[in-house]
Design a protein around this motif. Structure first.
Motif, mmCIF file in Angstrom:
data_model
loop_
_atom_site.group_PDB
_atom_site.id
_atom_site.type_symbol
_atom_site.label_atom_id
_atom_site.label_comp_id
_atom_site.label_asym_id
_atom_site.label_seq_id
_atom_site.Cartn_x
_atom_site.Cartn_y
_atom_site.Cartn_z
ATOM 1 N N GLN A 82 -1.517 2.005 -0.551
ATOM 2 C CA GLN A 82 -0.299 2.434 -1.226
ATOM 3 C C GLN A 82 0.365 3.598 -0.508
ATOM 4 O OE1 GLN A 82 -1.400 3.297 -5.264
ATOM 5 N NE2 GLN A 82 -1.822 1.162 -5.778
ATOM 6 N N GLN A 83 -0.454 4.508 0.051
ATOM 7 C CA GLN A 83 0.081 5.656 0.783
ATOM 8 C C GLN A 83 -0.709 5.820 2.074
ATOM 9 O OE1 GLN A 83 -0.387 8.782 -2.224
ATOM 10 N NE2 GLN A 83 1.823 8.815 -2.484
ATOM 11 N N LEU A 109 -14.487 3.478 -3.158
ATOM 12 C CA LEU A 109 -13.782 4.395 -2.258
ATOM 13 C C LEU A 109 -12.319 3.982 -2.111
ATOM 14 C CD1 LEU A 109 -13.904 6.819 -0.353
ATOM 15 C CD2 LEU A 109 -14.509 5.240 1.495
ATOM 16 N N SER A 110 -11.411 4.906 -2.464
ATOM 17 C CA SER A 110 -9.983 4.580 -2.435
ATOM 18 C C SER A 110 -9.165 5.600 -1.648
ATOM 19 C CB SER A 110 -9.430 4.495 -3.860
ATOM 20 O OG SER A 110 -9.581 5.741 -4.536
ATOM 21 N N ASN A 115 -16.143 -2.118 5.579
ATOM 22 C CA ASN A 115 -16.797 -2.228 4.272
ATOM 23 C C ASN A 115 -16.045 -1.492 3.164
ATOM 24 O OD1 ASN A 115 -18.933 -3.745 5.297
ATOM 25 N ND2 ASN A 115 -20.123 -1.922 5.827
ATOM 26 N N VAL A 116 -14.773 -1.202 3.422
ATOM 27 C CA VAL A 116 -13.980 -0.439 2.443
ATOM 28 C C VAL A 116 -12.710 -1.229 2.110
ATOM 29 C CG1 VAL A 116 -13.084 1.837 1.875
ATOM 30 C CG2 VAL A 116 -14.812 1.621 3.638
ATOM 31 N N PRO A 117 -12.809 -2.198 1.235
ATOM 32 C CA PRO A 117 -11.658 -3.073 0.971
ATOM 33 C C PRO A 117 -10.626 -2.522 0.003
ATOM 34 C CG PRO A 117 -13.544 -3.780 -0.324
ATOM 35 C CD PRO A 117 -14.014 -2.616 0.499
ATOM 36 N N HIS A 118 -10.886 -1.344 -0.592
ATOM 37 C CA HIS A 118 -9.989 -0.865 -1.648
ATOM 38 C C HIS A 118 -9.319 0.458 -1.296
ATOM 39 C CE1 HIS A 118 -11.506 -4.053 -4.144
ATOM 40 N NE2 HIS A 118 -12.736 -3.609 -4.010
ATOM 41 N N ILE A 119 -9.112 0.742 -0.012
ATOM 42 C CA ILE A 119 -8.445 1.976 0.383
ATOM 43 C C ILE A 119 -6.981 1.945 -0.074
ATOM 44 C CG2 ILE A 119 -7.475 3.213 2.364
ATOM 45 C CD1 ILE A 119 -10.236 4.039 1.897
ATOM 46 N N GLY A 120 -6.610 2.915 -0.908
ATOM 47 C CA GLY A 120 -5.232 3.008 -1.373
ATOM 48 C C GLY A 120 -4.489 4.179 -0.761
ATOM 49 N N ASN A 121 -5.261 5.165 -0.268
ATOM 50 C CA ASN A 121 -4.675 6.371 0.305
ATOM 51 C C ASN A 121 -5.411 6.680 1.604
ATOM 52 O OD1 ASN A 121 -4.218 9.230 0.850
ATOM 53 N ND2 ASN A 121 -3.242 9.313 -1.152
ATOM 54 N N LEU A 122 -4.694 6.594 2.733
ATOM 55 C CA LEU A 122 -5.295 6.808 4.048
ATOM 56 C C LEU A 122 -4.521 7.875 4.798
ATOM 57 C CD1 LEU A 122 -7.352 5.912 6.243
ATOM 58 C CD2 LEU A 122 -5.631 4.244 7.000
ATOM 59 N N HIS A 123 -5.220 8.931 5.217
ATOM 60 C CA HIS A 123 -4.585 10.040 5.929
ATOM 61 C C HIS A 123 -5.359 10.272 7.223
ATOM 62 C CE1 HIS A 123 -2.272 14.035 5.649
ATOM 63 N NE2 HIS A 123 -2.864 14.008 6.838
ATOM 64 N N LEU A 124 -4.732 10.000 8.346
ATOM 65 C CA LEU A 124 -5.329 10.236 9.658
ATOM 66 C C LEU A 124 -4.486 11.264 10.389
ATOM 67 C CD1 LEU A 124 -5.998 6.514 10.696
ATOM 68 C CD2 LEU A 124 -7.537 8.066 9.474
ATOM 69 N N ASP A 125 -5.046 12.417 10.654
ATOM 70 C CA ASP A 125 -4.311 13.506 11.310
ATOM 71 C C ASP A 125 -5.085 13.933 12.547
ATOM 72 O OD1 ASP A 125 -2.861 15.657 12.097
ATOM 73 O OD2 ASP A 125 -2.968 16.746 10.198
ATOM 74 N N PHE A 126 -4.589 13.536 13.742
ATOM 75 C CA PHE A 126 -5.286 13.832 14.985
ATOM 76 C C PHE A 126 -4.551 14.874 15.826
ATOM 77 C CE2 PHE A 126 -6.517 9.308 14.108
ATOM 78 C CZ PHE A 126 -7.742 9.645 13.560
ATOM 79 N N GLN A 127 -3.407 15.328 15.387
ATOM 80 C CA GLN A 127 -2.695 16.511 15.865
ATOM 81 C C GLN A 127 -2.470 16.556 17.366
ATOM 82 O OE1 GLN A 127 -4.621 19.949 14.154
ATOM 83 N NE2 GLN A 127 -4.599 19.098 12.112
ATOM 84 N N SER A 128 -3.506 16.465 18.186
ATOM 85 C CA SER A 128 -3.339 16.718 19.618
ATOM 86 C C SER A 128 -2.968 15.477 20.423
ATOM 87 C CB SER A 128 -4.638 17.292 20.180
ATOM 88 O OG SER A 128 -5.669 16.325 20.028
#
Length: 348
Positions: free
Chosen positions: A339-340, A281-282, A305-318
């Motif tokens: 990375q992003q 999972l990246s 348990n996700v050591p290889h995240i390269g792209n993370l997008h968190l959009d909580f808007q409110s």
């Protein structure tokens, strides 16, 4: 009529005639250009558009009509039938019947010598049409090689008009269809379902049957209010969940999973996902519009348990979700490959 008027009219007629001749010559020139193209280029052009549009184009030429039997990519959709957006029962029946008929006709007459590299069918969950489509695809898979097959299944009612009883009924219709066309589902690479409330074991059963599945989209689907679903699959690389009433989606064992997107999860007081064995999972995207304050989000715990995240997008808007500031020692192991990243609408 005076000589001047006759002269003016003659000039107008001459101009119109010249224009018509020019247009005709231009059309012939375009037609000549098209006819001079080799078959492989013409096929490439036809396979870039909806299959029904390609068929309409081929009807204009005997040579082009022969190319229909040589297509290797097919996209058949209820959206391509005139009147598909009219929300009446008669229009639904006509639309789906047309998709089923064209699908069966194309697949039954296609030469088995030409491999189908891509087959995507978007249809409405209605009997008997979905059965016609499923059995036609199953026969094709049994007699010739199909590279990437995809079903996108929509329901008669849009989500806003679905009652809990409708969601249960849609799931029952799908399970009946699924059971009748197991061979077709066993060969799918992509599956997109909408507006269904399954039983506890239904989604795991779908995954165990669709052994080749690489992409699963669930829109407004769940297994009941505050339900928990456990996902295990050897080949799934992409998962997208939108809305629904899951309390948590447990990614128990998905060794090939690379991309996860979850939009609008139901329970605001628990994390929407549990990551089990997901070594590849990246890319992770979480989107939610909060209407009231929610629990604090701890990235180190969420991504433990996700050591290889390269792209993370968190959009909580409110701006209703708190992201807890954490020590670099806790975040470094889970974000070392990042990375992003986008974090929108959160409170730190």
């Amino acid at each position: 009529m005076t000589k001047k008027r006759r002269h003016r009219r003659n000039n107008v007629n001459a101009t119109q005639k010249a224009t018509l001749n020019k247009d005709a010559a231009g059309s012939e020139e375009v037609g000549d250009r098209l006819s001079k193209l080799p078959n492989d280029i013409l096929l490439n052009i036809l396979e870039r558009v909806d299959t029904l549009d390609a068929i309409r184009t081929c009807i204009l030429s005997k040579r082009m009509m022969k190319l229909c039997t040589e297509l290797s990519q097919f996209f058949l959709s209820c959206s391509s039938i005139p009147g598909h957006n009219v929300r009446t029962n008669s229009e639904y029946v006509r639309t789906n019947s047309a998709v089923a008929h064209v699908t069966d006709n194309i697949l039954s007459t296609k030469s088995p010598e030409i491999t189908i590299s891509k087959l995507k069918i978007r249809f409405i969950l209605m009997q008997p049409d979905c059965y016609t489509i499923g059995k036609s695809v199953a026969r094709t898979m049994a007699t010739q090689k199909v590279g990437a097959a995809e079903f996108e299944i929509i329901t008669e009612k849009i989500h806003k008009k679905c009652s809990p009883a409708d969601l249960l009924d849609h799931a029952k219709q799908f399970n009946d269809f699924f059971s009748a066309c197991l061979d077709a589902f066993a060969g799918l690479k992509r599956l997109w379902l909408r507006n269904m409330r399954f039983g506890e074991s239904d989604i795991p059963n779908i995954l165990s049957t669709c052994k080749l599945l690489e992409s699963l989209h669930l829109t407004n689907c769940d297994s009941g209010m505050n339900s928990v679903v456990q996902l295990e699959h050897a080949k799934l690389t992409e998962l997208e969940v939108k809305y629904g009433k899951f309390e948590i989606v447990e990614l128990t064992c998905l060794p090939k999973l690379q991309r996860v997107s979850y939009k609008g999860w139901f329970n605001s007081h628990k994390g929407p996902l549990y990551f089990g064995f997901v070594p590849q999972l990246s890319k992770l995207r979480l989107t939610k519009i909060g209407t009231r304050p929610t629990r604090t989000l701890e990235l180190s715990q969420l991504l433990d348990n996700v050591p290889h995240i390269g792209n993370l997008h968190l959009d909580f808007q409110s701006e209703k979700i708190w992201v807890l500031p954490e020590s670099p020692k806790l975040l470094r192991p889970v974000l070392s490959q990042l990375q992003q990243s986008w974090i929108i609408g959160a409170i730190w």
